[in-house]
Design a protein around this motif. Structure first.
Motif, PDB file in Angstrom:
ATOM      1  N   TYR A 161      11.079  -0.859 -13.721  1.00  0.00           N
ATOM      2  CA  TYR A 161      11.780   0.350 -14.191  1.00  0.00           C
ATOM      3  C   TYR A 161      12.663   0.870 -13.065  1.00  0.00           C
ATOM      4  N   GLY A 197      16.172   4.040  -2.962  1.00  0.00           N
ATOM      5  CA  GLY A 197      16.648   2.986  -2.064  1.00  0.00           C
ATOM      6  C   GLY A 197      16.207   1.598  -2.489  1.00  0.00           C
ATOM      7  N   LEU A 222      13.413   4.877  -0.176  1.00  0.00           N
ATOM      8  CA  LEU A 222      13.316   5.425   1.175  1.00  0.00           C
ATOM      9  C   LEU A 222      11.903   5.904   1.478  1.00  0.00           C
ATOM     10  N   ASP A 223      11.421   5.573   2.662  1.00  0.00           N
ATOM     11  CA  ASP A 223      10.149   6.136   3.114  1.00  0.00           C
ATOM     12  C   ASP A 223      10.385   7.614   3.376  1.00  0.00           C
ATOM     13  N   LEU A 224       9.830   8.437   2.513  1.00  0.00           N
ATOM     14  CA  LEU A 224      10.179   9.861   2.532  1.00  0.00           C
ATOM     15  C   LEU A 224       9.708  10.583   3.785  1.00  0.00           C
ATOM     16  N   ALA A 254       9.562   1.582  -3.719  1.00  0.00           N
ATOM     17  CA  ALA A 254       9.642   3.019  -4.038  1.00  0.00           C
ATOM     18  C   ALA A 254      10.759   3.705  -3.284  1.00  0.00           C
ATOM     19  N   GLU A 256      16.447  10.697  -6.140  1.00  0.00           N
ATOM     20  CA  GLU A 256      17.064  11.524  -5.097  1.00  0.00           C
ATOM     21  C   GLU A 256      17.353  12.932  -5.614  1.00  0.00           C
ATOM     22  N   GLU A 292       0.833  -1.206   0.000  1.00  0.00           N
ATOM     23  CA  GLU A 292       0.000   0.000   0.000  1.00  0.00           C
ATOM     24  C   GLU A 292       0.872   1.262   0.000  1.00  0.00           C
ATOM     25  N   LYS A 293       2.127   1.132   0.452  1.00  0.00           N
ATOM     26  CA  LYS A 293       3.088   2.254   0.393  1.00  0.00           C
ATOM     27  C   LYS A 293       4.174   1.956  -0.630  1.00  0.00           C
ATOM     28  N   ARG A 294       3.850   1.109  -1.583  1.00  0.00           N
ATOM     29  CA  ARG A 294       4.765   0.739  -2.673  1.00  0.00           C
ATOM     30  C   ARG A 294       6.087   0.205  -2.125  1.00  0.00           C
ATOM     31  N   GLY A 304      21.927   7.188  -0.346  1.00  0.00           N
ATOM     32  CA  GLY A 304      22.539   6.903   0.957  1.00  0.00           C
ATOM     33  C   GLY A 304      22.558   5.430   1.298  1.00  0.00           C
ATOM     34  N   GLU A 332      18.892   0.546  -4.626  1.00  0.00           N
ATOM     35  CA  GLU A 332      20.064   0.262  -3.779  1.00  0.00           C
ATOM     36  C   GLU A 332      19.939  -1.126  -3.136  1.00  0.00           C
ATOM     37  N   ARG A 383      14.440  14.986  -5.384  1.00  0.00           N
ATOM     38  CA  ARG A 383      13.975  15.222  -3.994  1.00  0.00           C
ATOM     39  C   ARG A 383      14.938  16.130  -3.234  1.00  0.00           C
TER      40      ARG A 383
HETATM   41  C1  1HE Z   1       5.507   6.597  -0.373  1.00  0.00           C
HETATM   42  C2  1HE Z   1       6.678   6.464  -1.154  1.00  0.00           C
HETATM   43  C3  1HE Z   1       7.909   6.771  -0.526  1.00  0.00           C
HETATM   44  C4  1HE Z   1       4.979   5.917  -2.377  1.00  0.00           C
HETATM   45  N1  1HE Z   1       7.903   7.168   0.755  1.00  0.00           N
HETATM   46  N2  1HE Z   1       5.554   6.977   0.910  1.00  0.00           N
HETATM   47  N3  1HE Z   1      11.450   7.558  -3.621  1.00  0.00           N
HETATM   48  C5  1HE Z   1      10.744   8.297  -4.492  1.00  0.00           C
HETATM   49  O1  1HE Z   1      10.982   9.476  -4.650  1.00  0.00           O
HETATM   50  C6  1HE Z   1       9.614   7.615  -5.184  1.00  0.00           C
HETATM   51  C7  1HE Z   1       8.291   8.170  -4.680  1.00  0.00           C
HETATM   52  N4  1HE Z   1       7.157   7.384  -5.147  1.00  0.00           N
HETATM   53  C8  1HE Z   1       6.639   7.501  -6.389  1.00  0.00           C
HETATM   54  O2  1HE Z   1       7.174   8.189  -7.254  1.00  0.00           O
HETATM   55  C9  1HE Z   1       5.384   6.730  -6.668  1.00  0.00           C
HETATM   56  O3  1HE Z   1       4.769   6.423  -5.431  1.00  0.00           O
HETATM   57  C10 1HE Z   1       5.617   5.417  -7.448  1.00  0.00           C
HETATM   58  C11 1HE Z   1       6.008   5.746  -8.888  1.00  0.00           C
HETATM   59  C12 1HE Z   1       6.711   4.550  -6.801  1.00  0.00           C
HETATM   60  C13 1HE Z   1       4.326   4.574  -7.449  1.00  0.00           C
HETATM   61  O4  1HE Z   1       3.250   5.378  -7.934  1.00  0.00           O
HETATM   62  P1  1HE Z   1       1.739   4.915  -7.664  1.00  0.00           P
HETATM   63  O5  1HE Z   1       0.857   5.865  -8.421  1.00  0.00           O
HETATM   64  O6  1HE Z   1       1.597   3.466  -7.935  1.00  0.00           O
HETATM   65  O7  1HE Z   1       1.507   5.087  -6.074  1.00  0.00           O
HETATM   66  P2  1HE Z   1       1.272   6.431  -5.224  1.00  0.00           P
HETATM   67  O8  1HE Z   1      -0.182   6.800  -5.255  1.00  0.00           O
HETATM   68  O9  1HE Z   1       2.248   7.483  -5.574  1.00  0.00           O
HETATM   69  O10 1HE Z   1       1.676   5.932  -3.760  1.00  0.00           O
HETATM   70  C14 1HE Z   1       0.830   5.065  -3.002  1.00  0.00           C
HETATM   71  C15 1HE Z   1       1.093   5.382  -1.540  1.00  0.00           C
HETATM   72  O11 1HE Z   1       2.449   5.078  -1.225  1.00  0.00           O
HETATM   73  C16 1HE Z   1       0.913   6.875  -1.241  1.00  0.00           C
HETATM   74  O12 1HE Z   1       0.489   6.972   0.095  1.00  0.00           O
HETATM   75  P3  1HE Z   1      -1.071   7.259   0.428  1.00  0.00           P
HETATM   76  O13 1HE Z   1      -1.132   7.285   1.918  1.00  0.00           O
HETATM   77  O14 1HE Z   1      -1.404   8.571  -0.227  1.00  0.00           O
HETATM   78  O15 1HE Z   1      -1.847   6.098  -0.188  1.00  0.00           O
HETATM   79  C17 1HE Z   1       2.323   7.405  -1.338  1.00  0.00           C
HETATM   80  O16 1HE Z   1       2.539   8.584  -0.560  1.00  0.00           O
HETATM   81  C18 1HE Z   1       3.107   6.238  -0.731  1.00  0.00           C
HETATM   82  N5  1HE Z   1       4.484   6.238  -1.161  1.00  0.00           N
HETATM   83  N6  1HE Z   1       6.311   6.051  -2.392  1.00  0.00           N
HETATM   84  C19 1HE Z   1       6.742   7.259   1.431  1.00  0.00           C
HETATM   85  N7  1HE Z   1       9.063   6.647  -1.180  1.00  0.00           N
HETATM   86  C20 1HE Z   1      19.038   5.667   1.831  1.00  0.00           C
HETATM   87  S1  1HE Z   1      18.717   6.953   0.870  1.00  0.00           S
HETATM   88  C21 1HE Z   1      17.568   6.471  -0.329  1.00  0.00           C
HETATM   89  C22 1HE Z   1      16.946   7.698  -0.907  1.00  0.00           C
HETATM   90  C23 1HE Z   1      15.716   7.402  -1.701  1.00  0.00           C
HETATM   91  O17 1HE Z   1      15.280   6.285  -1.818  1.00  0.00           O
HETATM   92  S2  1HE Z   1      14.997   8.754  -2.409  1.00  0.00           S
HETATM   93  C24 1HE Z   1      13.769   8.123  -3.442  1.00  0.00           C
HETATM   94  C25 1HE Z   1      12.450   8.060  -2.740  1.00  0.00           C
END
Ligand code: 1HE
Length: 264
Positions: free
Chosen positions: A133, A115, A70-72, A68, A138, A30-32, A146, A118, A141
């Motif tokens: 894909y 992440g 890191l939990d942002l 998806a 990052e 549900e949080k991908r 990391g 990663e 954002r």
């Molecule tokens: C999240 C996250 C997340 C989804 N943290 N909550 N990662 C990103 O920047 C990717 C961010 N996510 C997305 O771009 C999209 O969610 C997806 C392309 C992966 C999927 O899209 P979709 O349309 O299938 O789902 P959605 O409607 O965007 O997300 C569903 C729920 O998951 C929604 O929460 P809800 O409460 O509104 O239902 C989103 O907020 C939640 N969600 N992705 C928190 N990443 C050690 S350093 C590593 C640094 C990183 O990884 S930065 C990259 C972070």
């Protein structure tokens, strides 16, 4: 805990045991499958306490996306010092995969981003479904990778391509990921787990010394100066071929009891 029980896992992870193969699943679709601290720590704990009978692990995910990243929610309130500690916690956890006891086969689908990528590149073999894909958002954002990406991703696709992903938000599809070497296998949607289990079963049949050498000696040799690398290789080769199992396997081939190399 019974001998086959996994360590206590957070609700975002589930474990399944199939003979000598363990399956660890990201279980927050549900949080991908966004990776929060309990999930990352749970991954580290799982791989550092695998039961002795496990010979390979499949890393799978629930839902349509691998992860998806890191939990942002988690980084938004972090200080600089906490940020360093957080990144190092990810490094420790993923090192339990890369330099753990047994090879790990990851099944990739949908988002394999940030992440999530990663985590995927910490595994030894990657099976991608066509829906997979890859991206490093990052850059978009305002942060930096990391979870080990700047060490592991350039080794797969080169620092220049990784820079391109981060600077422009470029997304590579499953076909491109396969051509670039992110995935080892590309299969139809829904077929990743079957393929990964098949590969894990093959890995589990290898001599343990071979799996050990591939996981622990090969990456060090590949990073070493060639002079040291050749010496390390010679030592590792001698240790492996001196084992009783190697002798039995070589004898089995010469006695025509072992499988030949076949094209498929
Ligand atoms: C999240 C996250 C997340 C989804 N943290 N909550 N990662 C990103 O920047 C990717 C961010 N996510 C997305 O771009 C999209 O969610 C997806 C392309 C992966 C999927 O899209 P979709 O349309 O299938 O789902 P959605 O409607 O965007 O997300 C569903 C729920 O998951 C929604 O929460 P809800 O409460 O509104 O239902 C989103 O907020 C939640 N969600 N992705 C928190 N990443 C050690 S350093 C590593 C640094 C990183 O990884 S930065 C990259 C972070």
């Amino acid at each position: 805990m019974a001998p086959h029980d996994p360590p206590p896992l957070p609700t975002s992870l589930t474990a399944e045991w199939r003979g000598d193969i363990a399956i660890l699943r990201l279980a927050r679709p549900e949080k991908r499958n966004a990776l929060n601290d309990p999930t990352v720590e749970g991954i580290g704990a799982f791989f550092s306490s695998l039961p002795a009978h496990v010979k390979a692990v499949v890393l799978d995910s629930m839902g349509d996306n691998f992860s998806a990243g890191l939990d942002l929610l988690e980084l938004s309130e972090c200080s600089t010092v906490e940020g360093v500690a957080h990144s190092m916690m990810w490094h420790r956890a993923f090192e339990q995969i890369e330099l753990g006891r047994v090879p790990v086969v990851a099944v990739l689908k949908g988002a394999v981003v940030g992440g999530g990528l990663e985590l995927a590149v910490s595994a030894h073999i990657r099976v991608a479904e066509r829906s997979a894909y890859y991206a490093l958002p990052e850059g978009q954002r305002g942060i930096f990778v990391g979870g080990g990406a700047s060490v592991r991703v350039p080794r797969l696709i080169g620092a220049s391509r990784m820079a391109g992903m981060m600077l422009t938000g470029r997304v590579y599809g499953a076909d491109e990921g396969q051509a670039l070497g992110i995935s080892h296998y590309l299969v139809d949607n829904g077929e990743g787990l079957t393929k990964a289990l098949d590969l894990a079963g093959k890995i589990a049949l290898n001599a343990p010394i071979t799996n050990f050498a591939v996981m622990h000696a090969l990456p060090r040799i590949a990073e070493a100066n060639p002079r040291e690398g050749f010496m390390l290789e010679a030592l590792m080769a001698a240790i492996a071929q001196g084992s009783d199992e190697a002798k039995e396997r070589l004898r089995a081939f010469l006695d025509k009891r072992a499988k030949k190399v076949t094209e498929f």
